[in-house]
Motif scaffolding. Structure first.
Motif, PDB file in Angstrom:
ATOM      1  N   VAL A 139      33.409  52.970  46.391  1.00  0.00           N
ATOM      2  CA  VAL A 139      34.391  51.892  46.266  1.00  0.00           C
ATOM      3  C   VAL A 139      35.492  52.068  47.303  1.00  0.00           C
ATOM      4  N   VAL A 140      35.992  53.295  47.435  1.00  0.00           N
ATOM      5  CA  VAL A 140      37.042  53.562  48.427  1.00  0.00           C
ATOM      6  C   VAL A 140      36.542  53.251  49.831  1.00  0.00           C
ATOM      7  N   ALA A 141      35.322  53.666  50.147  1.00  0.00           N
ATOM      8  CA  ALA A 141      34.762  53.391  51.480  1.00  0.00           C
ATOM      9  C   ALA A 141      34.656  51.882  51.730  1.00  0.00           C
ATOM     10  N   CYS A 142      34.273  51.135  50.709  1.00  0.00           N
ATOM     11  CA  CYS A 142      34.154  49.683  50.857  1.00  0.00           C
ATOM     12  C   CYS A 142      35.519  49.021  51.052  1.00  0.00           C
ATOM     13  N   LEU A 143      36.539  49.558  50.401  1.00  0.00           N
ATOM     14  CA  LEU A 143      37.870  48.952  50.478  1.00  0.00           C
ATOM     15  C   LEU A 143      38.723  49.534  51.599  1.00  0.00           C
ATOM     16  N   ARG A 144      38.259  50.581  52.223  1.00  0.00           N
ATOM     17  CA  ARG A 144      39.030  51.233  53.291  1.00  0.00           C
ATOM     18  C   ARG A 144      39.436  50.267  54.402  1.00  0.00           C
ATOM     19  N   PRO A 145      38.600  49.286  54.775  1.00  0.00           N
ATOM     20  CA  PRO A 145      39.008  48.356  55.825  1.00  0.00           C
ATOM     21  C   PRO A 145      40.222  47.501  55.469  1.00  0.00           C
ATOM     22  N   TYR A 146      40.558  47.410  54.169  1.00  0.00           N
ATOM     23  CA  TYR A 146      41.722  46.623  53.807  1.00  0.00           C
ATOM     24  C   TYR A 146      42.949  47.294  54.421  1.00  0.00           C
ATOM     25  N   THR A 151      28.794  43.645  39.054  1.00  0.00           N
ATOM     26  CA  THR A 151      27.781  44.602  38.636  1.00  0.00           C
ATOM     27  C   THR A 151      27.368  45.491  39.814  1.00  0.00           C
ATOM     28  N   LYS A 152      26.994  46.718  39.466  1.00  0.00           N
ATOM     29  CA  LYS A 152      26.463  47.660  40.445  1.00  0.00           C
ATOM     30  C   LYS A 152      24.969  47.387  40.555  1.00  0.00           C
ATOM     31  N   PRO A 153      24.392  47.444  41.709  1.00  0.00           N
ATOM     32  CA  PRO A 153      25.046  47.695  42.989  1.00  0.00           C
ATOM     33  C   PRO A 153      25.753  46.430  43.482  1.00  0.00           C
ATOM     34  N   PHE A 154      26.813  46.629  44.212  1.00  0.00           N
ATOM     35  CA  PHE A 154      27.573  45.522  44.788  1.00  0.00           C
ATOM     36  C   PHE A 154      27.538  45.683  46.303  1.00  0.00           C
ATOM     37  N   THR A 155      27.863  44.632  46.999  1.00  0.00           N
ATOM     38  CA  THR A 155      27.923  44.715  48.458  1.00  0.00           C
ATOM     39  C   THR A 155      29.364  45.005  48.872  1.00  0.00           C
ATOM     40  N   PRO A 156      29.540  45.672  50.003  1.00  0.00           N
ATOM     41  CA  PRO A 156      30.911  45.893  50.483  1.00  0.00           C
ATOM     42  C   PRO A 156      31.682  44.576  50.628  1.00  0.00           C
ATOM     43  N   ASP A 157      31.016  43.541  51.119  1.00  0.00           N
ATOM     44  CA  ASP A 157      31.685  42.250  51.297  1.00  0.00           C
ATOM     45  C   ASP A 157      32.180  41.679  49.971  1.00  0.00           C
ATOM     46  N   SER A 158      31.385  41.829  48.914  1.00  0.00           N
ATOM     47  CA  SER A 158      31.771  41.233  47.636  1.00  0.00           C
ATOM     48  C   SER A 158      33.002  41.919  47.045  1.00  0.00           C
ATOM     49  N   ALA A 200      38.923  42.051  46.145  1.00  0.00           N
ATOM     50  CA  ALA A 200      40.187  42.771  46.316  1.00  0.00           C
ATOM     51  C   ALA A 200      41.168  41.952  47.146  1.00  0.00           C
ATOM     52  N   ARG A 201      40.699  41.383  48.224  1.00  0.00           N
ATOM     53  CA  ARG A 201      41.561  40.569  49.102  1.00  0.00           C
ATOM     54  C   ARG A 201      42.164  39.402  48.330  1.00  0.00           C
ATOM     55  N   THR A 202      41.333  38.696  47.578  1.00  0.00           N
ATOM     56  CA  THR A 202      41.808  37.552  46.801  1.00  0.00           C
ATOM     57  C   THR A 202      42.887  37.974  45.815  1.00  0.00           C
ATOM     58  N   LEU A 203      42.664  39.073  45.116  1.00  0.00           N
ATOM     59  CA  LEU A 203      43.608  39.510  44.093  1.00  0.00           C
ATOM     60  C   LEU A 203      44.884  40.096  44.690  1.00  0.00           C
ATOM     61  N   LEU A 204      44.768  40.771  45.807  1.00  0.00           N
ATOM     62  CA  LEU A 204      45.955  41.374  46.424  1.00  0.00           C
ATOM     63  C   LEU A 204      46.821  40.364  47.158  1.00  0.00           C
ATOM     64  N   GLU A 205      46.201  39.292  47.613  1.00  0.00           N
ATOM     65  CA  GLU A 205      46.958  38.324  48.435  1.00  0.00           C
ATOM     66  C   GLU A 205      47.488  37.141  47.638  1.00  0.00           C
TER      67      GLU A 205
END
Length: 130
Positions: free
Chosen positions: A17-24, A104-111, A116-121
């Motif tokens: 999860v951290v690796a997927c969100l690291r680009p944020y 649900t797992k597995p998820f894609t990094p994009d999803s 996260a982007r939608t909720l944070l912004e």
């Protein structure tokens, strides 16, 4: 700089999860391995996003969501549930408890990045649940 708390009893999943969100941009991540540890972390400092598993050995994800929504200072904290439970009953229960997103797992990094982007912004009133 967004503060993100990632909670899962699997270190591999937390790291994923951290690796997927690291680009944020400029995010800072804290990891917790249980629901109890999540509640402890939430009492130590403010977070901008909670990414949470449902299945944990001590306090489950639904109970953590209910705890968060019951605290005035945490009530608007965006919550993404990431779980192996893909059934509609689990999804409905999580969303009714107050989760903002259910994945649900597995998820894609994009999803997960998109959620996260939608909720944070967006402000809590603008961010649709689902």
């Amino acid at each position: 700089m967004p503060e993100v708390l990632v909670v899962d009893d699997s270190k591999v999943m937390r790291d994923m999860v951290v690796a997927c969100l690291r680009p944020y941009p400029e995010s800072h991540f804290t990891q917790a391995s249980s629901g109890l540890e999540a509640i402890e972390q939430l009492s130590l400092k403010p977070y901008d996003l909670l990414v949470l598993d449902l299945n944990m050995p001590d306090i489950g994800g639904i109970e953590v969501v209910e705890f968060v929504r019951g605290q005035d200072h945490l009530r608007n904290l965006p919550i993404i549930i990431v779980t192996t439970r893909g059934d509609e009953a689990s999804r409905e229960r999580a969303l009714q408890a107050g989760a903002d997103r259910f994945m649900t797992k597995p998820f894609t990094p994009d999803s997960i990045q998109s959620a996260a982007r939608t909720l944070l912004e967006k402000t809590p009133a603008e961010a649709p649940r689902g």
